[in-house]
Design a protein around this motif. Structure first.
Motif, PDB file in Angstrom:
ATOM      1  N   THR A  80       0.811  -1.223   0.000  1.00  0.00           N
ATOM      2  CA  THR A  80       0.000   0.000   0.000  1.00  0.00           C
ATOM      3  C   THR A  80       0.844   1.272   0.000  1.00  0.00           C
ATOM      4  N   VAL A  81       2.109   1.153   0.393  1.00  0.00           N
ATOM      5  CA  VAL A  81       2.991   2.323   0.460  1.00  0.00           C
ATOM      6  C   VAL A  81       3.932   2.321  -0.745  1.00  0.00           C
ATOM      7  N   PRO A  82       3.931   3.393  -1.546  1.00  0.00           N
ATOM      8  CA  PRO A  82       4.760   3.436  -2.752  1.00  0.00           C
ATOM      9  C   PRO A  82       6.238   3.173  -2.488  1.00  0.00           C
ATOM     10  N   GLU A  83       6.762   3.743  -1.394  1.00  0.00           N
ATOM     11  CA  GLU A  83       8.176   3.561  -1.101  1.00  0.00           C
ATOM     12  C   GLU A  83       8.537   2.087  -0.912  1.00  0.00           C
ATOM     13  N   VAL A  84       7.666   1.348  -0.264  1.00  0.00           N
ATOM     14  CA  VAL A  84       7.924  -0.083  -0.049  1.00  0.00           C
ATOM     15  C   VAL A  84       7.906  -0.823  -1.379  1.00  0.00           C
ATOM     16  N   ARG A  85       6.995  -0.446  -2.264  1.00  0.00           N
ATOM     17  CA  ARG A  85       6.923  -1.086  -3.581  1.00  0.00           C
ATOM     18  C   ARG A  85       8.224  -0.851  -4.357  1.00  0.00           C
ATOM     19  N   VAL A  86       8.748   0.367  -4.292  1.00  0.00           N
ATOM     20  CA  VAL A  86       9.972   0.679  -5.032  1.00  0.00           C
ATOM     21  C   VAL A  86      11.165  -0.081  -4.445  1.00  0.00           C
ATOM     22  N   VAL A  87      11.235  -0.176  -3.116  1.00  0.00           N
ATOM     23  CA  VAL A  87      12.325  -0.927  -2.484  1.00  0.00           C
ATOM     24  C   VAL A  87      12.254  -2.399  -2.882  1.00  0.00           C
ATOM     25  N   ALA A  88      11.030  -2.941  -2.935  1.00  0.00           N
ATOM     26  CA  ALA A  88      10.867  -4.338  -3.361  1.00  0.00           C
ATOM     27  C   ALA A  88      11.339  -4.516  -4.803  1.00  0.00           C
ATOM     28  N   ALA A  89      10.989  -3.565  -5.660  1.00  0.00           N
ATOM     29  CA  ALA A  89      11.429  -3.623  -7.055  1.00  0.00           C
ATOM     30  C   ALA A  89      12.951  -3.566  -7.144  1.00  0.00           C
ATOM     31  N   GLU A  90      13.559  -2.726  -6.307  1.00  0.00           N
ATOM     32  CA  GLU A  90      15.022  -2.605  -6.288  1.00  0.00           C
ATOM     33  C   GLU A  90      15.675  -3.926  -5.885  1.00  0.00           C
ATOM     34  N   GLU A  91      15.147  -4.538  -4.820  1.00  0.00           N
ATOM     35  CA  GLU A  91      15.735  -5.799  -4.353  1.00  0.00           C
ATOM     36  C   GLU A  91      15.569  -6.906  -5.379  1.00  0.00           C
ATOM     37  N   LEU A  92      14.434  -6.932  -6.059  1.00  0.00           N
ATOM     38  CA  LEU A  92      14.243  -7.917  -7.125  1.00  0.00           C
ATOM     39  C   LEU A  92      15.242  -7.660  -8.258  1.00  0.00           C
ATOM     40  N   GLY A  93      15.476  -6.380  -8.565  1.00  0.00           N
ATOM     41  CA  GLY A  93      16.474  -6.046  -9.570  1.00  0.00           C
ATOM     42  C   GLY A  93      17.853  -6.524  -9.165  1.00  0.00           C
ATOM     43  N   ARG A  94      18.179  -6.384  -7.896  1.00  0.00           N
ATOM     44  CA  ARG A  94      19.462  -6.867  -7.395  1.00  0.00           C
ATOM     45  C   ARG A  94      19.605  -8.364  -7.636  1.00  0.00           C
ATOM     46  N   LEU A  95      18.467  -9.055  -7.607  1.00  0.00           N
ATOM     47  CA  LEU A  95      18.469 -10.509  -7.791  1.00  0.00           C
ATOM     48  C   LEU A  95      18.262 -10.907  -9.251  1.00  0.00           C
ATOM     49  N   GLY A  96      18.345  -9.917 -10.155  1.00  0.00           N
ATOM     50  CA  GLY A  96      18.265 -10.228 -11.582  1.00  0.00           C
ATOM     51  C   GLY A  96      16.864 -10.248 -12.151  1.00  0.00           C
ATOM     52  N   GLU A  97      15.872  -9.762 -11.400  1.00  0.00           N
ATOM     53  CA  GLU A  97      14.482  -9.763 -11.864  1.00  0.00           C
ATOM     54  C   GLU A  97      14.050  -8.338 -12.183  1.00  0.00           C
ATOM     55  N   THR A  98      13.575  -8.104 -13.403  1.00  0.00           N
ATOM     56  CA  THR A  98      13.167  -6.755 -13.815  1.00  0.00           C
ATOM     57  C   THR A  98      11.663  -6.534 -13.698  1.00  0.00           C
ATOM     58  N   ILE A  99      10.967  -7.430 -13.012  1.00  0.00           N
ATOM     59  CA  ILE A  99       9.516  -7.382 -12.929  1.00  0.00           C
ATOM     60  C   ILE A  99       8.990  -6.095 -12.294  1.00  0.00           C
ATOM     61  N   GLY A 100       9.817  -5.428 -11.500  1.00  0.00           N
ATOM     62  CA  GLY A 100       9.364  -4.216 -10.824  1.00  0.00           C
ATOM     63  C   GLY A 100       9.503  -2.939 -11.634  1.00  0.00           C
ATOM     64  N   GLU A 101       9.946  -3.049 -12.883  1.00  0.00           N
ATOM     65  CA  GLU A 101      10.152  -1.867 -13.717  1.00  0.00           C
ATOM     66  C   GLU A 101       8.899  -0.992 -13.799  1.00  0.00           C
ATOM     67  N   GLU A 102       7.763  -1.586 -14.106  1.00  0.00           N
ATOM     68  CA  GLU A 102       6.529  -0.828 -14.292  1.00  0.00           C
ATOM     69  C   GLU A 102       6.126  -0.106 -13.012  1.00  0.00           C
ATOM     70  N   GLU A 103       6.326  -0.768 -11.872  1.00  0.00           N
ATOM     71  CA  GLU A 103       5.965  -0.157 -10.599  1.00  0.00           C
ATOM     72  C   GLU A 103       6.830   1.068 -10.313  1.00  0.00           C
ATOM     73  N   VAL A 104       8.124   0.963 -10.585  1.00  0.00           N
ATOM     74  CA  VAL A 104       9.032   2.086 -10.356  1.00  0.00           C
ATOM     75  C   VAL A 104       8.658   3.259 -11.261  1.00  0.00           C
ATOM     76  N   LEU A 105       8.378   2.968 -12.527  1.00  0.00           N
ATOM     77  CA  LEU A 105       7.976   4.025 -13.454  1.00  0.00           C
ATOM     78  C   LEU A 105       6.696   4.704 -12.991  1.00  0.00           C
TER      79      LEU A 105
END
Length: 339
Positions: A250-275
């Motif tokens: 529910t909190v945008p900042e948490v969503r972006v941090v999750a996207a970042e951590e997934l990116g660190r692990l080689g997953e780009t699935i959070g791109e749309e959320e960050v944008l």
């Protein structure tokens, strides 16, 4: 905005302006190397000099928080070319700056600074002594890790938390029992216990999954963000699955941090959320401090996800009014250089 929400946002903001100790993984992307390479040449390479200028300025900034953040960028992106300037900050008047500099020396195993570390082993601040001991250990004098072990029993909870965290950064699983003991000590603060969980995750101790799961689903956004970062440090398949569920937080900042951590692990699935979070921040009525926090997080996420759609936002972030956003964007540029 309620009092509770205001306090939560303030806590997250303060956390953003402190040193980030997460180890950066390069990771591989699914994108075509040739296409992404071409895109990089046209979109990121031209701002490389600007990113370097941002970090040069921050290292000389009168604000110790800016200096700390710039040092962290150097240490986590492997930019040894900045280390002669960073090394001089071992004598900085600010404790956090000396602490961060010693960590950078250790993280990069920067041998030319070994002699300069010696005075910090007797620093007036115990946290600096621990950081210098960590650096000495990373430079091959592993006997100094005993200082970290002793620090896990300190009555000073900040010292104890830092000692636990740095034992996790050594990469040595033989220290797991010491870390667990600090976590279970009834005199340890909540901060120590969380740092112990993150240190164990960093060392690949899968037993922490259930406890981290509880943190990730805490009712407090700041706790959820910290739990997400620790889950990223664990990096197992199950941890990835849990991180993906946080893209709907529910909190945008948490969503972006999750996207970042997934990116660190080689997953780009959070791109749309960050944008989406970034675009919404540009048209929102949020306070300046809230927008600054979001833009820092977005820049950090870009540095881990590194897709063309995100990379092309970096020039804009490098020109942001906030020096903290510019530092985070410079870090992302350097991380693209690591591809």
């Amino acid at each position: 905005m309620t009092n509770t929400h205001a306090k939560t946002r303030a806590a997250i903001h303060r956390a953003l302006l402190l040193i980030c100790l997460a180890v950066i993984g390069v990771g591989c992307k699914d994108s075509s190397e040739s296409l992404l390479g071409d895109f990089y040449v046209t979109s990121v390479a031209p701002v490389r000099a600007e990113a370097k200028h941002v970090i040069d300025q921050a290292l000389a900034d009168s604000d110790p928080v800016a200096r700390v953040n710039a040092i962290e960028v150097v240490g986590t992106t492997g930019r040894v070319d900045f280390m002669p300037k960073v090394q001089r900050l071992l004598q900085d008047s600010a404790v956090p700056v000396r602490f961060a500099t010693a960590l950078a020396v250790g993280d990069l195993r920067y041998a030319p600074a070994k002699t300069s570390l010696t005075p910090l082993l007797k620093d007036q601040d115990s946290n600096v002594i621990i950081a210098a001991s960590y650096a000495m250990g990373r430079l091959g004098a592993e006997d100094y890790y005993r200082v970290l072990i002793e620090g896990t029993e300190s009555k000073d909870q900040t010292v104890r938390a830092n000692a636990v965290l740095l034992l996790g950064k050594t990469g040595e699983r033989k220290y797991l029992d010491v870390i667990k003991a600090a976590q279970e000590d009834r005199f340890s603060s909540d901060k120590v216990r969380f740092q112990a969980l993150e240190a164990r995750a960093r060392l690949g101790d899968e037993e922490v999954l259930q406890r981290l799961w509880a943190v990730v689903y805490s009712s407090y956004a700041n706790d959820r963000a910290m739990g997400v970062r620790a889950m990223g440090a664990l990096g197992t398949a199950r941890a990835k699955e849990i991180l993906m569920t946080k893209l709907d937080d529910t909190v945008p900042e948490v969503r972006v941090v999750a996207a970042e951590e997934l990116g660190r692990l080689g997953e780009t699935i959070g791109e749309e959320e960050v944008l989406d979070v970034f675009e919404q921040s540009l048209i929102s009525s949020l306070e300046k401090q809230d927008i600054e926090r979001i833009h820092v997080l977005v820049a950090l996420a870009i540095g881990q996800i590194r897709t063309p759609a995100l990379i092309k936002r970096l020039p804009q972030l490098l020109k942001n009014d906030s020096k903290y956003v510019r530092i985070a964007a410079a870090k992302a540029v350097f991380q693209c250089d690591m591809m």
